[in-house]
Scaffold this active site. Structure first.
Site, PDB file in Angstrom:
ATOM      1  N   LYS A 235      -9.694  11.745  14.738  1.00 29.66           N
ATOM      2  CA  LYS A 235      -8.548  11.623  15.646  1.00 29.66           C
ATOM      3  C   LYS A 235      -8.712  12.599  16.810  1.00 29.66           C
ATOM      4  CE  LYS A 235      -4.931  10.351  12.314  1.00 29.66           C
ATOM      5  NZ  LYS A 235      -4.584   9.036  12.860  1.00 29.66           N
ATOM      6  N   ARG A 309      -4.744   2.309   4.008  1.00 28.33           N
ATOM      7  CA  ARG A 309      -4.809   0.987   3.365  1.00 28.33           C
ATOM      8  C   ARG A 309      -5.865   0.952   2.264  1.00 28.33           C
ATOM      9  NH1 ARG A 309      -5.931  -1.920   9.002  1.00 28.33           N
ATOM     10  NH2 ARG A 309      -4.669  -0.157   9.676  1.00 28.33           N
TER      11      ARG A 309
HETATM   12  N1  BES Z   1      -1.772   7.991   9.331  1.00 24.61           N
HETATM   13  C1  BES Z   1      -2.142   7.110  10.382  1.00 24.61           C
HETATM   14  C2  BES Z   1      -0.951   6.358  10.970  1.00 24.61           C
HETATM   15  C3  BES Z   1       0.083   7.165  11.715  1.00 24.61           C
HETATM   16  C4  BES Z   1       0.025   7.272  13.087  1.00 24.61           C
HETATM   17  C5  BES Z   1       1.136   7.730  11.044  1.00 24.61           C
HETATM   18  C6  BES Z   1       0.999   7.978  13.754  1.00 24.61           C
HETATM   19  C7  BES Z   1       2.112   8.459  11.714  1.00 24.61           C
HETATM   20  C8  BES Z   1       2.043   8.570  13.074  1.00 24.61           C
HETATM   21  C9  BES Z   1      -3.140   6.077   9.872  1.00 24.61           C
HETATM   22  O1  BES Z   1      -3.955   6.468   8.840  1.00 24.61           O
HETATM   23  C10 BES Z   1      -4.005   5.718  11.033  1.00 24.61           C
HETATM   24  O2  BES Z   1      -4.682   6.563  11.519  1.00 24.61           O
HETATM   25  N2  BES Z   1      -3.949   4.457  11.425  1.00 24.61           N
HETATM   26  C11 BES Z   1      -4.704   3.996  12.542  1.00 24.61           C
HETATM   27  C12 BES Z   1      -5.223   2.620  12.211  1.00 24.61           C
HETATM   28  C13 BES Z   1      -6.259   2.115  13.176  1.00 24.61           C
HETATM   29  C14 BES Z   1      -7.536   2.918  13.043  1.00 24.61           C
HETATM   30  C15 BES Z   1      -6.525   0.661  12.878  1.00 24.61           C
HETATM   31  C16 BES Z   1      -3.787   3.937  13.755  1.00 24.61           C
HETATM   32  O3  BES Z   1      -2.618   3.608  13.606  1.00 24.61           O
HETATM   33  O4  BES Z   1      -4.251   4.262  14.840  1.00 24.61           O
HETATM   34 ZN    ZN Z   2      -5.722   7.449   9.556  1.00 32.21          ZN
END
Ligand code: BES
Ligand code: ZN
Ligand code: ZN
Length: 461
Positions: A235, A309
């Site tokens: 991230k 997931r």
């Molecule tokens: N934990 C995150 C989702 C999230 C984002 C929770 C903002 C709370 C606030 C999740 O694991 C994630 O990183 N999801 C990605 C998915 C993508 C790579 C398809 C996302 O939402 O960017």
């Molecule tokens: Zn994530």
């Protein structure tokens, strides 16, 4: 937690919700004092709070603001006279308990508030019963907030396992913890792949509450990412902050179990939490890896940040072995859900229209904001993989909350399709700027909605 007592004793001052200054018995005084939103009147010792509508949701929010104001006044207690309306009483009590919450564990200098107790009075015959119920639900919410707020250097998967064990003992809940080896025996390879690069041992937490009389078996599953760095699909720095809250679903599941056990609901309830840390390292799982899930389906990894997931796929598989009548997962799953619904509302997904509606109605009534997000076959195809059974991310940048839900759906067996609900709580799980009954930080979202849903299952049949 704040103490709320039924009492007609004298208090230092009284709290009054004012719907309109016009026609109020102290109209002239309130006008003279230029009363707008809050006024503490020394002369008659009344704290006036403006509450125009007296709608349940407004009352809850105002009660929460009132308690924050009261915490700043130099008095130990106040009194409030409540109407006979059960929903109004519930809302105000919830506002008091949850609005008063503050996370101060890591502050060396704690805020010093004099306020210790609130005295309530009402002619409602169920006052004591309502007070007990709201006290139980609110204390679960505040526990969940404490856990989610705990920073990732302390709140590791082992920490979650420990608190689960400690709390279970208090409320007649059975707690089983599976370690890495036991999860390997369970073939939970996708969960373990996410955990690979972490120096923290992953844990699968299984809580069960089995009362003598049970009307249904409900299994809650929670995403317990104690930290989500994104893994090798790292991230950006700004997005990593607050990712301690990626355990919000898992912690909510622990809180829900405790609340249901304390309310002694006639339901067999299980809580499954996949507690894992998503990190980077030489042994990290990689984009391009193909994983074999507990259900046997193969997954091509294209993004290690879509880790929730993967953890849930194996937890949902484990959960289905328990033969649930209702299977509900809670997860801070996608940023897309926050983009779509805003940060106050969480998404409800699933295959059963009636079940989604029942959950939606109960959650809304409990004070949580929710909205349904619809599945469709076109979005489902976006998860196709050329080399495995499914890809862990969609090939499109649109509809990410639903494609994540559809990914989970691929791991739900046919006989449980209609029994399953997926709740994407990414938006409201963590609060950047206080709103409604939520101070800064973890909100404990999901507890009220799921407990309300569980309560209606007890009314039916
Ligand atoms: N934990 C995150 C989702 C999230 C984002 C929770 C903002 C709370 C606030 C999740 O694991 C994630 O990183 N999801 C990605 C998915 C993508 C790579 C398809 C996302 O939402 O960017
Ligand atoms: Zn994530
Ligand atoms: Zn995550």
């Amino acid at each position: 937690m704040l103490e709320i007592k039924i009492s007609n004793a004298q208090a230092h001052y009284e709290l009054e919700f004012v719907s309109s200054v016009e026609g109020h018995k102290n109209e002239a005084f309130l006008k003279e004092m230029n009363f707008k939103d809050f006024l503490f009147a020394q002369v008659n010792k009344v704290l006036y709070i403006k509450c125009e509508s007296f709608r349940i949701d407004d009352l809850r929010e105002k009660a929460s603001q009132a308690i924050r104001y009261a915490k700043k006044l130099p008095y130990q207690n106040f009194k409030v006279k409540l109407s006979q309306d059960e929903e109004e009483i519930k809302a105000i009590l919830m506002g008091f308990y949850c609005g008063a919450y503050q996370f101060e564990t890591y502050k060396t200098q704690k805020e010093d508030s004099r306020l210790i107790e609130v005295l309530i009075e009402s002619d409602c015959s169920k006052l004591q019963e309502i007070l007990n119920e709201i006290q139980i639900i609110a204390s679960s919410i505040n526990l969940v907030r404490d856990w989610v707020n705990t920073p990732p250097n302390d709140a590791t998967p082992s920490f979650l396992a420990e608190i689960a064990q400690q709390e279970s003992k208090l409320y007649g809940i059975t707690c089983t913890i599976l370690d890495r080896k036991q999860m390997q025996n369970e073939r939970m390879h996708t969960l373990l792949a996410v955990a690979k690069a972490s120096s923290e041992e992953p844990k699968l937490i299984h809580l069960s509450y089995k009362p003598k009389v049970s009307k249904a078996r409900v299994v809650f599953v929670g995403k317990g990412l104690t930290y989500d760095s994104g893994g090798l699909s790292l991230k950006p720095a700004d997005y990593m902050v607050t990712m301690k809250a990626d355990k919000g679903g898992g912690c909510a599941v622990l809180g829900i179990l405790i609340a249901i056990a304390r309310l002694k609901l006639p339901l067999e309830v299980h809580g499954i939490v996949g507690a894992v840390e998503n990190m980077i390292g030489g042994n990290a799982y990689k984009p391009d890896d193909i994983l074999v899930s507990r259900e046997g389906k193969t997954i091509e990894v294209h993004n290690t940040d879509a880790e929730g997931r993967l953890v849930l796929a194996d937890c949902l598989s484990y959960a289905q072995d328990l033969k649930p009548d209702y299977l509900i997962d809670l997860a801070t799953l996608t940023g897309a859900c926050v983009v779509g619904l805003g940060e106050y509302t969480y998404g409800i997904m699933g295959n059963n229209a009636q079940l989604k509606r029942t959950y939606e109605e109960n959650a809304l009534k409990s004070g949580e904001l929710v909205a349904q997000l619809p599945f469709n076959t076109h979005l489902k195809k976006l998860l196709d993989s050329k080399t495995a059974d499914i890809n862990n991310i969609s090939s499109s940048r649109y509809g990410g909350a639903i494609t994540a839900g559809l990914f989970l759906d691929a791991f739900i067996r046919d006989e449980y399709k209609e029994k399953w609900l997926h709740l994407d709580i990414a938006g409201p799980a963590y609060v950047q700027k206080e709103w409604d009954i939520n101070p800064y930080g973890a909100s404990g979202i999901g507890v009220r909605g799921c407990v309300a849903f569980a309560q209606t299952l007890c009314e039916e049949k």
